[in-house]
Design an enzyme around this catalytic site. Sequence first.
Site, mmCIF file in Angstrom:
data_model
loop_
_atom_site.group_PDB
_atom_site.id
_atom_site.type_symbol
_atom_site.label_atom_id
_atom_site.label_comp_id
_atom_site.label_asym_id
_atom_site.label_seq_id
_atom_site.Cartn_x
_atom_site.Cartn_y
_atom_site.Cartn_z
ATOM 1 N N VAL A 99 32.423 43.162 48.811
ATOM 2 C CA VAL A 99 33.306 44.127 49.472
ATOM 3 C C VAL A 99 32.518 45.118 50.309
ATOM 4 C CG1 VAL A 99 33.379 45.768 47.521
ATOM 5 C CG2 VAL A 99 35.254 45.692 49.174
ATOM 6 N N GLY A 317 38.016 39.182 44.618
ATOM 7 C CA GLY A 317 38.478 40.512 44.253
ATOM 8 C C GLY A 317 37.620 41.570 44.921
ATOM 9 N N GLU A 318 37.460 42.706 44.260
ATOM 10 C CA GLU A 318 36.656 43.837 44.735
ATOM 11 C C GLU A 318 37.286 44.590 45.911
ATOM 12 O OE1 GLU A 318 32.670 42.754 45.757
ATOM 13 O OE2 GLU A 318 32.198 41.915 43.783
ATOM 14 N N GLY A 319 38.310 44.016 46.551
ATOM 15 C CA GLY A 319 38.807 44.559 47.808
ATOM 16 C C GLY A 319 38.258 43.804 48.997
#
Length: 359
Positions: A99, A317-319
């Site tokens: 991210v 994930g993570e953004g």
Amino acid sequence: MQTLADLLNTIPAIDPAAMSRAQRHIDGLLKPVGSLGRLEALAIQLAGMPGLNGIPHVGKKAVLVMCADHGVWEEGVAISPKEVTAIQAENMTRGTTGVCVLAAQAGANVYVIDVGIDTAEPIPGLINMRVARGSGNIASAPAMSRHQAEKLLLDVICYTRELAKNGVTLFGVGELGMANTTPAAAIVSTITGRAPEEVVGIGANLPTDKLANKIDVVRRAITLNQPNPQDGVDVLAKVGGFDLVGMAGVMLGAASCGLPVLLDGFLSYAAALAACQMSPAIKPYLIPSHLSAEKGARIALSHLGLEPYLNMEMRLGEGSGAALAMPIIEAACAIYNNMGELAASNIVLPGNTTSDLNS
């Protein structure tokens, strides 16, 4: 001091008049009507957001990553050691995770927020909103108390609003937490009414021979805790996690400022489902970045009524997906603000009438 209910009541409605003006403006640009497809619809959606004052534009960009551990990890639903949450959070402060790289490429700042990492001491460089050292094991107890969920929601909403005051006009949500696809699946199953086996996936490469146990854990969590699907706070408190609560808070906070928020993947869909139960008014502010490869993604998005802009087979994930999609938002703003007009070029195309252009 404002309560959660007070803040939820401040979420403004989308401005239909501004959207109509944007539609007329876009139809009069140097192109056939509708030829830029969903980019046009996105620009019109942005124009309707009161926080952008009728003109699609992007100021500062922020990805807020909510980091927390989960007691349900003890049930063998993830293969990564629990310590990876803290290690990766520390890596985020160095800018070396997925991210961080994608956000830097997009010109966005990453805010790494500890809402429940299981370490003895706070991790230097993280924004400390820690509620506890990990949530409860949802297979045997609620994830947290309702008071804890409401307080964290309120804290994150206020933090998000403060970022907006400081010039952020585009938010993205992300998360970090080993085993967190398990509570996310429990939320999706609860709110959509779909069976656990329809929404439980492999998460971070869980071996397929362990999937049956993960499905059983989700089923047990729902049966034991009996979350009320109509009450988003209840669902988050009983079968969610601090990272999921935090993401819901960002969505509610951005919407309360009339500003857009980019969803990430499956975890963010689950948080969005809960947030929309708290305030359906936030839905027009949610922009789906990409289609998560996690099982149950389509079910969650369908329930939200959202169609993602990208399909990259991502499930980090993570953004990461939110950061990746930020240039799409900027592109929608660019066509709105920078393209020439048909009328100025004396071009008349089918579907572009004089009355449309001069309205």
